[in-house]
Design an enzyme around this catalytic site. Structure first.
Site, PDB file in Angstrom:
ATOM      1  N   TYR A   1       0.811  -1.214   0.000  1.00 14.79           N
ATOM      2  CA  TYR A   1       0.000   0.000   0.000  1.00 14.79           C
ATOM      3  C   TYR A   1       0.845   1.265   0.000  1.00 14.79           C
ATOM      4  O   TYR A   1       2.051   1.229   0.181  1.00 14.79           O
ATOM      5  CB  TYR A   1      -1.040   0.000   1.115  1.00 14.79           C
ATOM      6  CG  TYR A   1      -0.611  -0.107   2.557  1.00 14.79           C
ATOM      7  CD1 TYR A   1       0.606   0.354   3.024  1.00 14.79           C
ATOM      8  CD2 TYR A   1      -1.484  -0.663   3.484  1.00 14.79           C
ATOM      9  CE1 TYR A   1       0.955   0.285   4.347  1.00 14.79           C
ATOM     10  CE2 TYR A   1      -1.151  -0.752   4.827  1.00 14.79           C
ATOM     11  CZ  TYR A   1       0.071  -0.276   5.251  1.00 14.79           C
ATOM     12  OH  TYR A   1       0.401  -0.346   6.577  1.00 14.79           O
ATOM     13  N   GLU A   2       0.172   2.377  -0.259  1.00 19.52           N
ATOM     14  CA  GLU A   2       0.812   3.691  -0.449  1.00 19.52           C
ATOM     15  C   GLU A   2       1.828   3.679  -1.593  1.00 19.52           C
ATOM     16  O   GLU A   2       2.838   4.368  -1.560  1.00 19.52           O
ATOM     17  CB  GLU A   2       1.477   4.177   0.841  1.00 19.52           C
ATOM     18  CG  GLU A   2       0.544   4.329   2.016  1.00 19.52           C
ATOM     19  CD  GLU A   2      -0.657   5.219   1.726  1.00 19.52           C
ATOM     20  OE1 GLU A   2      -0.564   6.055   0.810  1.00 19.52           O
ATOM     21  OE2 GLU A   2      -1.682   5.067   2.401  1.00 19.52           O
ATOM     22  N   GLY A   3       1.522   2.916  -2.630  1.00 12.69           N
ATOM     23  CA  GLY A   3       2.424   2.766  -3.768  1.00 12.69           C
ATOM     24  C   GLY A   3       3.319   1.564  -3.551  1.00 12.69           C
ATOM     25  O   GLY A   3       4.128   1.545  -2.624  1.00 12.69           O
TER      26      GLY A   3
END
Length: 595
Positions: A460-462
């Site tokens: 997550y978050e890239g």
């Protein structure tokens, strides 16, 4: 994880290695934040994490969040713990005093969230986006929206979400289909569905502030056509009509006097048309609700400029990525604490040179594992805390050159922290599980939960692959390597730093020379990021070992592990990059001969 167990180490890194108090006191907003005050803050934070949050780790995993008829019930104890968390002022540590915050340096917030993640990752998902949402609203929302929502988010009284992902569009935000249709009163009606929304629905707070990426009707295709909208779970009082929708933009109301006006700023009215359709069954993080959210003509308001939603959202995402890197460090610390304690109690066989059965901590294989993970944890803390300090320099320094250097550091190092330390958080936790043998694979000891919980931070978050592309393609190559070379020039000269500088130069030249091979940098981005992480880790440990007080086994053992078992990876990573550059040159020669 016990936060107080790591408190002395962290204070040594902050006060002695980084000289952090002198750095933040040079900035006007933190001139009064001396070492004594901040030490008290950290001591109280450690106490709160250990007594209120860590005990809920197992129930969060075993009971988890429960979904029924669109509502989510968090695990037993979570709501009370969260109420104590926000009422104690912990979410507001680094927020401005005028917004209800405490105005303390960002690094203190970073330490707090590192501890929270290590103690109870599932719980930490709830407030994890608060500071990013606060920055987004503060810098991009209208005055009316700020009056209604900023303080509630800053203090954590209301939680926030980041609604980006859709079922057909994961990291490719250009495919987002959710729509926002402007209304005559200045609001919008939002329609669409989002998935993987952490904390999209829960019972921790009375309201949830959703920040939603969507398209206006006349928006261009792709990511340049995205706008950002604030869509609350519960509408402001006085902004709902008989069908549950608003009747005008949110109003900034004065506080009531004498109790005659029942609704002050931030009071809430009717439920908005925001629906949680289900929560995901996941590998880990059972204490956090990961929601599928549907917006059915939901009322929202534009944040920032039309079609510039990513500009506003990236304020939130960049803050989140540093915290995700800290999650990796916190989770690895939690795994190390468990493994170290177990190794100090468990007897198995004879260690080399021993005459009787030995504690497993005396066996070289176990010492290697534990010392290697300590090298990553301690060096990672120096990097993450230094980056948090640079965030404040970039925001508050009166010196333009200092601000530019701090911004360069944060831009280049944040993707490295996010990728390298979440990767190590998972793989290092798995190595710590190995210390337990078969006991690590059963739930009784709690180490397997850390491994499961840690895995998502690489996604997550890239994803970590996207972080590597961001570093090499969007930042290093975008300016011909100038920013990276400038950053490397600030580090002491070592053979590895020099080799990375030369490789950066060669990569820039190769990509320019092989324009017919656009995939070239993408093949080596992960290796380039990993090599960069190792150079930065070497720099961090150079700072540690140069500090008086580090000449003890506590610091010298992991320093030895770094040199012996961690840094040799650097040569392999650079060999992979150079092999690919050689392959590109060979391919170009073959194509030229055919032509």
């Amino acid at each position: 994880m016990q936060a107080r167990q790591s408190l002395a180490d962290i204070q040594f890194l902050l006060n002695e290695v980084l000289q952090a108090p002198a750095q933040w006191q040079a900035l006007a907003p933190f001139a009064e934040a001396d070492a004594e005050l901040t030490a008290q803050v950290l001591e109280e934070a450690a106490k709160f994490v250990d007594t209120a949050i860590a005990p809920l780790q197992r129930v969060g995993d075993e009971v988890g969040c429960r979904f029924s008829a669109g509502a989510v019930t968090t695990p037993p104890g979570f709501r009370d713990a969260y109420q104590a968390f926000w009422q104690g002022g912990w979410p507001a540590l680094a927020c401005a005093p005028e917004d209800g915050g405490q105005g303390l340096p960002a690094v203190l917030e970073g330490v707090l969230y590192e501890w929270l993640a290590g103690a109870n990752h599932g719980f930490t998902m709830a407030p994890g986006l608060l500071h990013g949402a606060y920055e987004c609203i503060k810098h991009h929302a209208s005055d009316a929206l700020k009056a209604q929502y900023l303080e509630k988010v800053a203090t954590g009284e209301w939680l926030a979400t980041m609604c980006l992902t859709e079922a057909h569009a994961g990291s490719d935000l250009g495919q987002v289909r959710t729509r926002g249709v402007p209304q005559p009163d200045g609001s919008v009606r939002v329609n669409g569905s989002k998935i993987f929304i952490s904390g999209g629905e829960h019972d921790l707070t009375d309201n949830i502030v959703h920040l939603v990426l969507a398209r206006l009707p006349d928006a261009p295709a792709g990511p340049k056509g995205l706008s950002l909208f604030l869509v609350p779970k519960v509408l402001p009082h006085g902004n709902d009509d008989s069908d549950g929708h608003r009747a005008g933009p949110p109003q900034a109301r004065p506080a009531p006097s004498g109790g005659s006006e029942p609704h002050a700023v931030g009071s809430v009215g009717a439920l908005n048309a925001v629906v949680c359709e289900r929560i995901e069954e996941k590998m880990g993080l059972h204490g956090s609700s990961t929601c599928v959210m549907r917006f059915d003509d939901a009322t929202g308001w534009l944040v920032g400029e039309p079609n510039k939603g990513l500009n506003a959202m990236f304020v939130m995402m960049n803050a989140a990525r540093l915290h995700v890197g800290l999650q990796g460090i916190g989770l690895l610390e939690a795994a190390w604490q468990k493994a170290s304690a177990y190794a100090a109690e468990r007897r198995q066989m004879r260690a080399p040179g021993a005459s009787d059965t030995s504690l497993i901590q005396d066996h070289p294989a176990i010492r290697r594992t534990l010392q290697t993970q300590r090298a990553w944890i301690d060096g990672g803390r120096v990097l993450a805390y230094h980056t948090a300090l640079q965030l404040d320099v970039a925001k508050h320094s009166t010196n333009a050159d200092e601000r530019a250097a701090a911004q360069r550091w944060c831009a280049l190092v944040t993707p490295v922290l996010k990728a390298a330390f979440t990767d190590q958080g998972f793989h290092g936790a798995s190595a710590c599980l190995q210390v337990f043998g078969g006991h690590g694979y059963v739930s009784e000891w709690g180490i397997e939960q850390i491994v499961r919980d840690a895995r998502v931070a690489m996604i997550y978050e890239g994803t970590n692959e996207i972080q590597a592309i961001d570093l090499l393609v969007r930042k290093v190559l975008a300016d011909g390597g100038a920013s990276m070379q400038a950053l490397l020039a600030t580090l002491p000269a070592t053979p590895r730093r020099n080799a990375l500088a030369q490789t950066t130069h060669d990569l820039v030249a190769a990509v320019a020379a092989h324009a017919d091979q656009p995939e070239l940098p993408y093949w080596v981005a992960d290796d380039y990021l990993r090599a960069t992480a190792l150079v930065l880790l070497e720099w961090a440990w150079g700072r540690i070992t140069a500090t008086r007080g580090s000449a003890t086994a506590r610091w010298q053992d992991p320093a030895h592990a770094l040199r012996t078992w961690v840094l040799p990876e650097f040569d392999m990573r650079l060999a992979i990059v150079r092999q690919r550059l050689g392959d590109a040159a060979t391919l170009q020669e073959k194509l030229a001969s055919i032509a």
